[in-house]
Design a protein around this motif. Sequence first.
Motif, short mmCIF file in Angstrom:
data_model
loop_
_atom_site.label_atom_id
_atom_site.label_comp_id
_atom_site.label_asym_id
_atom_site.label_seq_id
_atom_site.Cartn_x
_atom_site.Cartn_y
_atom_site.Cartn_z
N GLU A 48 0.83 -1.20 0.00
CA GLU A 48 0.00 0.00 0.00
C GLU A 48 0.87 1.25 0.00
N ASN A 49 2.00 1.19 0.69
CA ASN A 49 2.94 2.32 0.67
C ASN A 49 3.55 2.52 -0.71
N GLU A 50 3.58 1.46 -1.51
CA GLU A 50 4.13 1.53 -2.87
C GLU A 50 3.08 1.93 -3.90
N GLY A 51 1.85 2.21 -3.45
CA GLY A 51 0.81 2.70 -4.35
C GLY A 51 -0.24 1.69 -4.73
N PHE A 52 -0.20 0.49 -4.18
CA PHE A 52 -1.22 -0.51 -4.47
C PHE A 52 -2.42 -0.30 -3.55
N THR A 53 -3.57 -0.77 -3.99
CA THR A 53 -4.80 -0.70 -3.21
C THR A 53 -5.19 -2.11 -2.79
N HIS A 54 -5.47 -2.28 -1.51
CA HIS A 54 -5.88 -3.58 -0.98
C HIS A 54 -7.38 -3.74 -1.21
N LEU A 55 -7.75 -4.74 -1.99
CA LEU A 55 -9.16 -4.98 -2.29
C LEU A 55 -9.82 -5.89 -1.28
N ARG A 56 -9.19 -7.04 -1.00
CA ARG A 56 -9.78 -7.99 -0.04
C ARG A 56 -8.74 -9.03 0.36
N THR A 57 -9.03 -9.73 1.44
CA THR A 57 -8.23 -10.87 1.87
C THR A 57 -9.18 -12.01 2.19
N GLU A 58 -8.96 -13.14 1.51
CA GLU A 58 -9.79 -14.32 1.74
C GLU A 58 -8.89 -15.54 1.86
N GLU A 59 -9.06 -16.30 2.90
CA GLU A 59 -8.35 -17.56 3.12
C GLU A 59 -6.83 -17.40 2.98
N GLY A 60 -6.31 -16.31 3.52
CA GLY A 60 -4.86 -16.09 3.51
C GLY A 60 -4.31 -15.58 2.19
N ILE A 61 -5.17 -15.12 1.29
CA ILE A 61 -4.75 -14.59 0.00
C ILE A 61 -5.24 -13.15 -0.10
N ALA A 62 -4.29 -12.23 -0.29
CA ALA A 62 -4.64 -10.82 -0.43
C ALA A 62 -4.72 -10.46 -1.90
N THR A 63 -5.73 -9.68 -2.25
CA THR A 63 -5.89 -9.19 -3.61
C THR A 63 -5.58 -7.70 -3.60
N LEU A 64 -4.62 -7.31 -4.44
CA LEU A 64 -4.20 -5.92 -4.52
C LEU A 64 -4.43 -5.41 -5.93
N ASN A 65 -4.58 -4.10 -6.05
CA ASN A 65 -4.78 -3.47 -7.35
C ASN A 65 -3.74 -2.36 -7.48
N GLY A 66 -3.08 -2.29 -8.65
CA GLY A 66 -2.09 -1.25 -8.86
C GLY A 66 -1.38 -1.43 -10.19
N ASP A 67 -0.40 -0.59 -10.43
CA ASP A 67 0.36 -0.64 -11.67
C ASP A 67 1.45 -1.69 -11.58
N PHE A 68 1.52 -2.55 -12.61
CA PHE A 68 2.55 -3.57 -12.67
C PHE A 68 3.01 -3.70 -14.11
N ALA A 69 4.32 -3.61 -14.31
CA ALA A 69 4.93 -3.66 -15.63
C ALA A 69 4.30 -2.57 -16.49
N THR A 70 3.72 -2.89 -17.61
CA THR A 70 3.10 -1.87 -18.47
C THR A 70 1.59 -1.83 -18.29
N TYR A 71 1.07 -2.55 -17.31
CA TYR A 71 -0.37 -2.61 -17.07
C TYR A 71 -0.77 -1.62 -15.98
N LYS A 72 -1.77 -0.82 -16.25
CA LYS A 72 -2.32 0.11 -15.27
C LYS A 72 -3.51 -0.54 -14.60
N ASP A 73 -3.67 -0.32 -13.30
CA ASP A 73 -4.78 -0.86 -12.50
C ASP A 73 -4.95 -2.36 -12.71
N CYS A 74 -3.87 -3.08 -12.60
CA CYS A 74 -3.89 -4.52 -12.83
C CYS A 74 -4.13 -5.24 -11.52
#
Length: 74
Positions: A48-74
Amino acid sequence: MKSILSLLFCLLLTSVSFAQNESNTSKHLTFKEVSIDGTLIEFVSKMENEGFTHLRTEEGIATLNGDFATYKDC
């Protein structure tokens, strides 16, 4: 003859064991230069400090949203 071979073998094993490098475990695995260690909550906080948004955590798996490689909001 057996004792000389045994001694040489022991010396070889000893020298090889000293040749091993100590690894830095804090940089064992990284994602976007953030080390993947500690708890999931700590890692999500670092991401989150690097600019990602935490969407949810289920069964020990966190889903994050943010820029990765050349993809925006991935």
